[in-house]
Design an enzyme around this catalytic site. Structure first.
Site, PDB file in Angstrom:
ATOM      1  CG  ASP A  77     -38.607 -17.455 -27.622  1.00  0.00           C
ATOM      2  OD1 ASP A  77     -39.531 -17.758 -28.149  1.00  0.00           O
ATOM      3  OD2 ASP A  77     -37.334 -17.996 -27.794  1.00  0.00           O
ATOM      4  CB  ILE A  78     -34.881 -20.646 -25.066  1.00  0.00           C
ATOM      5  CG1 ILE A  78     -33.514 -21.043 -24.529  1.00  0.00           C
ATOM      6  CG2 ILE A  78     -34.926 -21.010 -26.431  1.00  0.00           C
ATOM      7  CD1 ILE A  78     -33.398 -22.662 -24.091  1.00  0.00           C
ATOM      8  CG  ASN A 111     -45.274 -18.228 -35.853  1.00  0.00           C
ATOM      9  OD1 ASN A 111     -45.403 -17.343 -36.720  1.00  0.00           O
ATOM     10  ND2 ASN A 111     -44.053 -18.311 -35.027  1.00  0.00           N
ATOM     11  CB  VAL A 128     -42.656 -25.430 -29.795  1.00  0.00           C
ATOM     12  CG1 VAL A 128     -43.272 -26.152 -28.326  1.00  0.00           C
ATOM     13  CG2 VAL A 128     -41.207 -25.192 -29.420  1.00  0.00           C
ATOM     14  CG  HIS A 163     -46.167 -20.815 -28.568  1.00  0.00           C
ATOM     15  ND1 HIS A 163     -46.044 -22.251 -29.194  1.00  0.00           N
ATOM     16  CD2 HIS A 163     -45.171 -20.169 -29.516  1.00  0.00           C
ATOM     17  CE1 HIS A 163     -45.350 -22.245 -30.034  1.00  0.00           C
ATOM     18  NE2 HIS A 163     -44.818 -20.891 -30.554  1.00  0.00           N
TER      19      HIS A 163
HETATM   20  P1  5GP Z   1     -42.781 -21.337 -32.936  1.00  0.00           P
HETATM   21  O1  5GP Z   1     -42.048 -21.056 -34.320  1.00  0.00           O
HETATM   22  O2  5GP Z   1     -43.322 -22.546 -32.648  1.00  0.00           O
HETATM   23  O3  5GP Z   1     -44.055 -20.131 -32.772  1.00  0.00           O
HETATM   24  O4  5GP Z   1     -41.901 -20.833 -31.663  1.00  0.00           O
HETATM   25  C1  5GP Z   1     -41.153 -21.457 -30.724  1.00  0.00           C
HETATM   26  C2  5GP Z   1     -40.565 -20.654 -29.597  1.00  0.00           C
HETATM   27  O5  5GP Z   1     -40.200 -21.297 -28.641  1.00  0.00           O
HETATM   28  C3  5GP Z   1     -38.881 -20.005 -30.371  1.00  0.00           C
HETATM   29  O6  5GP Z   1     -39.225 -18.777 -30.636  1.00  0.00           O
HETATM   30  C4  5GP Z   1     -38.140 -20.859 -29.612  1.00  0.00           C
HETATM   31  O7  5GP Z   1     -37.073 -19.940 -29.394  1.00  0.00           O
HETATM   32  C5  5GP Z   1     -38.862 -21.091 -28.425  1.00  0.00           C
HETATM   33  N1  5GP Z   1     -38.390 -22.130 -27.498  1.00  0.00           N
HETATM   34  C6  5GP Z   1     -37.756 -23.596 -28.156  1.00  0.00           C
HETATM   35  N2  5GP Z   1     -37.679 -24.112 -27.234  1.00  0.00           N
HETATM   36  C7  5GP Z   1     -37.727 -23.373 -25.981  1.00  0.00           C
HETATM   37  C8  5GP Z   1     -37.252 -23.819 -24.738  1.00  0.00           C
HETATM   38  O8  5GP Z   1     -36.900 -25.026 -24.143  1.00  0.00           O
HETATM   39  N3  5GP Z   1     -37.397 -22.853 -23.806  1.00  0.00           N
HETATM   40  C9  5GP Z   1     -37.900 -21.555 -23.975  1.00  0.00           C
HETATM   41  N4  5GP Z   1     -37.855 -20.753 -23.088  1.00  0.00           N
HETATM   42  N5  5GP Z   1     -38.312 -21.188 -25.138  1.00  0.00           N
HETATM   43  C10 5GP Z   1     -37.911 -22.325 -26.120  1.00  0.00           C
END
Ligand code: 5GP
Ligand code: ZN
Length: 123
Positions: A40-41, A97, A106, A110
């Protein structure tokens, strides 16, 4: 990376589809025909890995019966990565989520693998 996905149903503009296709950089830890895993970034713990299907599925809400094996595989790969990260005994959390109340950002399904520190209980 070797073992590039054979069929990648990319969705224009989807950041995870681009990571899977190596169109965006990431710290990839695993990739096979159906699954990709990368760090995760914005990690919330020492280990914070995203395990994603190569197929673009926006969220749990769009899962079909034909995806059952794929979803099982997300967990198998997450377990393997937990072992590689050395957190299988200390423990870890697997989170998916879905939608606004869960804070999904996103819209490409995932599984978060989070570990390496003690976490509070569920919200
Ligand atoms: P969500 O809230 O959708 O479950 O989590 C999305 C996750 O994707 C977040 O923890 C965010 O930090 C990660 N994320 C968003 N954009 C990127 C990216 O471009 N690269 C990586 N490695 N992680 C990302
Ligand atoms: Zn996607």
């Amino acid at each position: 990376m070797t073992n590039q996905p054979s069929s990648n149903h990319t969705n224009n503009g989807c950041v995870f589809c681009k990571i899977i296709a190596d169109e965006l950089p990431s710290q990839k830890l695993y990739q096979d025909q159906s699954i990709t895993a990368f760090r995760d970034i914005n990690p919330v713990a020492t280990t914070h890995i995203l395990v994603v299907p190569n197929k673009h599925i926006p969220s749990t809400n769009e899962l079909a019966a034909e995806d059952e094996q794929l979803v099982g595989r997300l967990f198998t790969i997450a377990r393997q990565l937990a072992e590689e990260e050395g957190i299988e005994e200390s423990g870890y959390r697997l989170i998916i989520n879905t939608g606004p109340d869960a804070g999904q950002e996103v819209f490409h399904l995932h599984l978060h693998l989070i570990g390496g520190r003690r976490m509070g209980h569920l919200p």
